[in-house]
Design a protein around this motif. Structure first.
Motif, PDB file in Angstrom:
ATOM      1  N   ASN A 100       0.843  -1.209   0.000  1.00 35.15           N
ATOM      2  CA  ASN A 100       0.000   0.000   0.000  1.00 35.15           C
ATOM      3  C   ASN A 100       0.872   1.251   0.000  1.00 35.15           C
ATOM      4  OD1 ASN A 100      -2.302  -1.579   0.143  1.00 35.15           O
ATOM      5  ND2 ASN A 100      -2.616  -1.258   2.333  1.00 35.15           N
ATOM      6  N   LEU A 101       1.878   1.247   0.864  1.00 32.25           N
ATOM      7  CA  LEU A 101       2.768   2.407   0.977  1.00 32.25           C
ATOM      8  C   LEU A 101       3.500   2.683  -0.330  1.00 32.25           C
ATOM      9  CD1 LEU A 101       4.249   1.885   4.547  1.00 32.25           C
ATOM     10  CD2 LEU A 101       3.026   3.903   3.762  1.00 32.25           C
ATOM     11  N   LEU A 102       3.961   1.610  -0.990  1.00 33.88           N
ATOM     12  CA  LEU A 102       4.644   1.796  -2.263  1.00 33.88           C
ATOM     13  C   LEU A 102       3.658   2.324  -3.310  1.00 33.88           C
ATOM     14  CD1 LEU A 102       7.329   1.571  -3.705  1.00 33.88           C
ATOM     15  CD2 LEU A 102       6.811  -0.820  -4.229  1.00 33.88           C
ATOM     16  N   GLY A 103       2.424   1.839  -3.249  1.00 30.87           N
ATOM     17  CA  GLY A 103       1.389   2.354  -4.144  1.00 30.87           C
ATOM     18  C   GLY A 103       1.140   3.836  -3.926  1.00 30.87           C
ATOM     19  N   VAL A 104       1.131   4.269  -2.671  1.00 27.48           N
ATOM     20  CA  VAL A 104       0.984   5.692  -2.355  1.00 27.48           C
ATOM     21  C   VAL A 104       2.130   6.485  -2.986  1.00 27.48           C
ATOM     22  CG1 VAL A 104       1.050   7.410  -0.499  1.00 27.48           C
ATOM     23  CG2 VAL A 104      -0.355   5.352  -0.240  1.00 27.48           C
ATOM     24  N   GLU A 105       3.347   5.932  -2.919  1.00 27.67           N
ATOM     25  CA  GLU A 105       4.498   6.620  -3.515  1.00 27.67           C
ATOM     26  C   GLU A 105       4.358   6.714  -5.030  1.00 27.67           C
ATOM     27  OE1 GLU A 105       6.668   8.292  -2.055  1.00 27.67           O
ATOM     28  OE2 GLU A 105       6.631   7.576   0.011  1.00 27.67           O
ATOM     29  N   TYR A 106       3.854   5.661  -5.668  1.00 29.36           N
ATOM     30  CA  TYR A 106       3.623   5.727  -7.116  1.00 29.36           C
ATOM     31  C   TYR A 106       2.628   6.844  -7.442  1.00 29.36           C
ATOM     32  CZ  TYR A 106       5.768   1.047  -7.586  1.00 29.36           C
ATOM     33  OH  TYR A 106       6.618  -0.026  -7.572  1.00 29.36           O
ATOM     34  N   CYS A 107       1.536   6.875  -6.693  1.00 27.59           N
ATOM     35  CA  CYS A 107       0.491   7.873  -6.956  1.00 27.59           C
ATOM     36  C   CYS A 107       0.979   9.280  -6.648  1.00 27.59           C
ATOM     37  CB  CYS A 107      -0.769   7.542  -6.154  1.00 27.59           C
ATOM     38  SG  CYS A 107      -1.608   6.028  -6.707  1.00 27.59           S
TER      39      CYS A 107
END
Length: 424
Positions: free
Chosen positions: A173-180
């Motif tokens: 989830n955290l890595l997804g937040v960084e992508y977004c």
């Protein structure tokens, strides 16, 4: 957006397994993209370690499993924090000018909320940096301080507050937040799409069903490799975890670990000390950590033991491992900063592609201003002086990896000037 478009994936494939196969197939299905581009870490990965298997083997696995084009994430950012790892991957996909979607796995499994978190953080709340420093001063490790600061900042938005714990407590989830966040900062047209993580948890250490964690798969591979000399049975325990089309590629492959680089690291630290070059000149290395390294200079332990000995409440094992890798690979703080300020990416390194993806490559050449490197020997002609210097530094990382691989596998290893782009 060009008529020809692709879905992008940013990954490590360390090693490639069934979950990655599922990800590629679902990315194509969810986005209806005719092509899939995988941007992968090369020979060193984000947690501060060598990739278990070299990049060409992993690139071929991705191509056999549905990717049409595999590109290399530059080593300096492949071994960076999650923020810069994600920002570099997004910058590369965005600047290709043919990518319509970015697909990533997450525990949450739905993209709109993750995207809202990323968009909020892309505005760089002034208090975030202050709060991180505050929590570090209270004895928190950097990951703990960052998570606490994020929680405080995100709590400002009542629409996000109920979901903070669920989102921030899971690594994907955290890595997804960084992508977004990276997409929002670039005002990119790329649409983020996520799918629920399948099978075991991110850090589960035991093999389970056919979708075990990469951590568990790596652990079992290392155990069986050290205890077996039979190529056919060496990877039999993980045969259900890796797509059958990929498994045969491992028969002649030797898995590397951080400890295989112990002697090189010891020499490197001694050499720098002898030349009077302080360790804090390298990416991520603080003056305090540099001083701790100096005190332990003559402690000739393994790579992993050295990292463990340097670990404190403030400096996590992963952070220290990344610092040691940056020193080993000659990644200075100055170079890191310059490449980041230059929008992370200055050339595209192609590791492999499918023949039927020729229209995709043609579209990239027409739409993108980034130079494409398919033949290493041509790089000096294609790249400007500064970019070529960075390219050579990236080759250094691969050559260091290949030198260690040659010793462990007791076979001649190729070099970046003799290895050809994979075409299947």
């Amino acid at each position: 957006m060009n008529q020809i478009h692709a879905v992008g994936i940013i990954a490590e494939y360390n090693p490639f397994h069934n979950g990655h196969f599922y990800h590629i197939q679902m990315a194509r299905q969810l986005t209806h993209a005719p092509y899939c581009i995988a941007v992968i870490s090369g020979d060193f990965v984000q947690r501060g370690a060598p990739a278990m298997f070299e990049k060409y083997t992993r690139a071929r696995m991705a191509l056999l499993s549905g990717a049409d084009l595999v590109l290399e994430l530059p080593p300096v950012f492949a071994t960076a924090s999650a923020e810069d790892f994600a920002a570099c991957g997004v910058a590369l996909l965005d600047r290709l000018s043919v990518v319509s979607h970015l697909c990533f796995g997450s525990e949450w499994g739905e993209s709109s909320l993750i995207s809202k978190f990323g968009t909020f953080l892309a505005r760089e709340p002034e208090e975030l940096s202050f709060l991180i420093k505050k929590y570090i001063s209270l004895g928190y490790s950097f990951p703990e301080a960052r998570q606490s600061a994020l929680t405080d900042c995100l709590s400002i938005d009542p629409a996000l507050k109920p979901y903070i714990e669920a989102i921030l407590s899971s690594p994907n989830n955290l890595l997804g937040v960084e992508y977004c966040k990276a997409l929002a900062r670039r005002n990119s047209s790329i649409i983020p799409v996520t799918l629920p993580r399948k099978g075991s948890g991110y850090d589960d250490k035991e093999l389970a069903d056919n979708y075990s964690s990469a951590t568990a798969i790596r652990s079992r591979i290392l155990k069986d490799y050290s205890g077996s000399h039979d190529k056919k049975t060496r990877y039999s325990a993980v045969s259900g975890q890796i797509p059958s089309a990929c498994l045969s590629l491992l028969e002649d492959a030797a898995p590397l670990t951080a400890n295989d680089f112990s002697s090189l690291l010891a020499f490197r630290l001694l050499e720098l000390h002898h030349r009077g070059i302080p360790f804090h000149e390298f990416a991520d290395v603080s003056r305090d950590l540099s001083a701790r390294m100096e005190k332990q200079l003559l402690n000739f332990s393994s790579f992993e033991d050295k990292a463990a000995a340097l670990k404190t409440k403030q400096y996590t094992y992963t952070r220290i491992s990344r610092c040691l890798i940056h020193i080993l690979l000659d990644m200075t703080a100055r170079t890191y900063r310059c490449r980041k300020e230059g929008d992370y990416i200055s050339y595209v390194r192609i590791l492999g592609f499918k023949r039927e993806a020729a229209p995709l490559l043609s579209a990239i050449k027409k739409a993108s201003a980034l130079p494409l490197i398919t033949k290493t020997a041509d790089a000096k002609i294609i790249l400007d002086t500064q970019t070529f210097a960075w390219f050579e530094q990236d080759l250094l990382a691969s050559h260091i990896y290949q030198s260690v691989l040659a010793q462990k596998s007791e076979a001649s290893a190729g070099n970046e000037y003799t290895r050809s782009v994979i075409v299947i």
